[in-house]
Design an enzyme around this catalytic site. Structure first.
Site, short mmCIF file in Angstrom:
data_model
loop_
_atom_site.label_atom_id
_atom_site.label_comp_id
_atom_site.label_asym_id
_atom_site.label_seq_id
_atom_site.Cartn_x
_atom_site.Cartn_y
_atom_site.Cartn_z
N ASP A 52 1.09 14.91 14.61
CA ASP A 52 1.52 14.79 13.20
C ASP A 52 0.31 14.81 12.27
O ASP A 52 0.17 13.95 11.39
CB ASP A 52 2.34 13.52 12.99
CG ASP A 52 3.14 13.57 11.68
OD1 ASP A 52 3.37 14.69 11.17
OD2 ASP A 52 3.51 12.50 11.17
N GLY B 94 7.04 4.47 4.27
CA GLY B 94 7.46 5.70 4.91
C GLY B 94 8.72 5.45 5.70
O GLY B 94 9.31 4.38 5.62
N ALA B 95 9.12 6.45 6.47
CA ALA B 95 10.33 6.31 7.28
C ALA B 95 10.19 5.20 8.31
O ALA B 95 11.16 4.57 8.70
CB ALA B 95 10.64 7.63 7.98
N LEU C 12 0.82 -1.21 0.00
CA LEU C 12 0.00 0.00 0.00
C LEU C 12 0.85 1.25 0.00
O LEU C 12 0.47 2.27 -0.57
CB LEU C 12 -0.92 0.01 1.23
CG LEU C 12 -1.99 -1.09 1.28
CD1 LEU C 12 -2.71 -1.05 2.62
CD2 LEU C 12 -2.96 -0.94 0.13
N GLY C 13 1.99 1.21 0.65
CA GLY C 13 2.85 2.38 0.70
C GLY C 13 4.01 2.17 1.64
O GLY C 13 4.15 1.11 2.25
N GLY D 124 8.51 2.25 8.04
CA GLY D 124 8.42 0.90 7.50
C GLY D 124 7.51 0.87 6.29
O GLY D 124 7.47 1.83 5.52
N LYS D 125 6.75 -0.20 6.15
CA LYS D 125 5.86 -0.35 5.00
C LYS D 125 4.47 -0.77 5.45
O LYS D 125 4.30 -1.34 6.54
CB LYS D 125 6.42 -1.35 4.00
CG LYS D 125 7.73 -0.89 3.36
CD LYS D 125 8.20 -1.82 2.26
CE LYS D 125 9.48 -1.28 1.61
NZ LYS D 125 9.95 -2.13 0.50
N VAL D 126 3.48 -0.48 4.61
CA VAL D 126 2.11 -0.90 4.86
C VAL D 126 1.69 -1.80 3.71
O VAL D 126 1.87 -1.45 2.54
CB VAL D 126 1.15 0.30 4.96
CG1 VAL D 126 -0.27 -0.17 5.23
CG2 VAL D 126 1.60 1.26 6.05
#
Length: 410
Positions: A217, A106-107, A103-104, A109-111
């Protein structure tokens, strides 16, 4: 969590990438948490999360029927150089969650999107990096989500639901409800659409604040549509989600009132002036962030596209007027305010991107005036004068939605 490219893409137009912006606040920022769950606190996870088990022949058969490749522990590759779990479609985790697609990233980890083999439902699994600082972030997020989900049994507030968590090959994994794309993917919004989204988000974050949690955030990427399939009556140029129900996600930075407050929080473009100046922060920093989010919904771009803190303050002054001298005097980050003379008239970026707040209004309609009236009290330098979200929900901008809710309940 969101579907593919939902809230995990890099920013366009020369702004900081999502990974770059997240790394400002998330990398190594949570080593001083005073409370966090251990990997033994979830009864639902005790029996099977602390070791990776071989995938059963039955699981292989199920995956084969779905056209997915399965793997056992012995053929899972090592983590990549950044600490991300290497995985592929068909990987079975906890003998339950089978990877379908990414799915995506980021800093943190991953989804990935997974099929829950116990319920046959699609879920999102957030796989943290196998680094201690990121494990700390994951444990903190689990703690907040467990608390918030337990306080909201009937799912009245728009916070993402955590369904489970476990450990796989040393990576902390959080199982979340599968949501749609991020609000960032559908910018800009009409004033009426802003009202619909903002009311839900304000209720959700006000719920956090009542329970002594600050999100820290908030940004368009961390507000996801529950469903984001596009309205079939609209073409690609005017794409719009078919439902305007949203949820707030990413609680890895969330902080309880009693916990240690890191000096630097929030992604740069949504960072409150008290954070920049080193004055300390509380729940009102979320209000500032949401003011910036609403303006981004309206403009289709960030209100303060800054690259450093001094430039950021200059942009604030261009849009909101001078920073009160008392705040500058009390600033711990005196290097930012030494010989401060406000925005430079020669600064091309500030001149081209920033203008006084009310001049952004496209019409003089009543709805628009009410929106900018609300924005003005959210983007207030002095936290003692900044509106709370509880108060904001009673602002006249939301009268149409409150009246509608009252009629529905009567």
């Amino acid at each position: 969590m969101g579907k593919k490219n939902a809230g995990w893409d890099s920013r366009k137009g020369g702004e900081e990438s999502k990974t770059d912006r997240d790394s400002e606040t998330k990398s190594g920022s949570f080593m001083h948490r005073t409370q966090r769950p251990t990997l033994e606190t979830s009864e639902s996870s005790k029996d099977s999360t602390l070791q990776t088990k071989e995938i059963s022949p039955e699981a292989d058969a199920v995956a084969a029927a779905d056209g997915l490749k399965t793997s056992s522990r012995r053929d899972v590759p090592e983590d990549d150089e950044d600490g991300h779990l290497n995985y592929h479609a068909g990987l079975l985790m906890k003998q339950r969650y089978q990877v379908v697609s990414t799915l995506g990233a980021g800093a943190f980890g991953k989804v990935v999107e997974c099929i829950d083999r116990q319920t046959d439902e699609r879920v999102a699994v957030k796989i943290g990096k196998k680094l201690e600082s990121f494990c700390e972030v994951a444990r903190s997020e689990i703690s907040v989500l467990e608390e918030m989900n337990s306080l909201d049994d009937d799912n009245r507030f728009a916070c993402v639901r955590m369904l489970d968590w476990f450990q796989h090959e040393g990576h902390v994994c959080i199982v979340l409800e599968l949501l749609g794309r991020s609000t960032f993917d559908f910018l800009p919004f009409s004033v009426q659409q802003i009202r619909l989204v903002a009311f839900q988000v304000f209720r959700a974050v006000s719920f956090l604040h009542r329970n002594k949690v600050t999100h820290t955030d908030l940004k368009p990427e961390n507000i996801l549509f529950v469903r984001s399939d596009c309205d079939p009556d609209r073409n690609h140029q005017t794409k719009s989600p078919s439902s305007w129900s949203v949820k707030v996600v990413d609680f890895g930075s969330a902080t309880f009132d009693h916990q240690h407050h890191q000096s630097l929080v929030s992604t740069r473009h949504y960072r409150a002036p008290e954070v920049i100046l080193g004055l300390g922060w509380d729940q009102s920093c979320d209000v500032w962030s949401l003011g910036c989010v609403l303006m981004e919904y309206y403009l289709g771009r960030t209100l303060f596209p800054s690259h450093d803190s001094r430039e950021h303050l200059a942009m604030m002054e261009k849009v909101l007027g001078p920073v009160p001298p008392g705040l500058l005097k009390r600033a711990r980050n005196q290097h930012l305010v030494k010989n401060w003379d406000g925005p430079s008239s020669s600064d091309k970026l500030i001149r081209s991107h920033c203008q006084p707040l009310k001049t952004y209004m496209r019409t003089s309609g009543e709805d628009e005036r009410q929106l900018f009236e609300l924005l003005a009290v959210m983007l207030e330098y002095d936290v003692s004068r900044r509106i709370t979200l509880e108060e904001a929900l009673w602002h006249r901008f939301f009268n149409p939605l409150r009246n509608k809710r009252s009629s529905a309940n009567s």
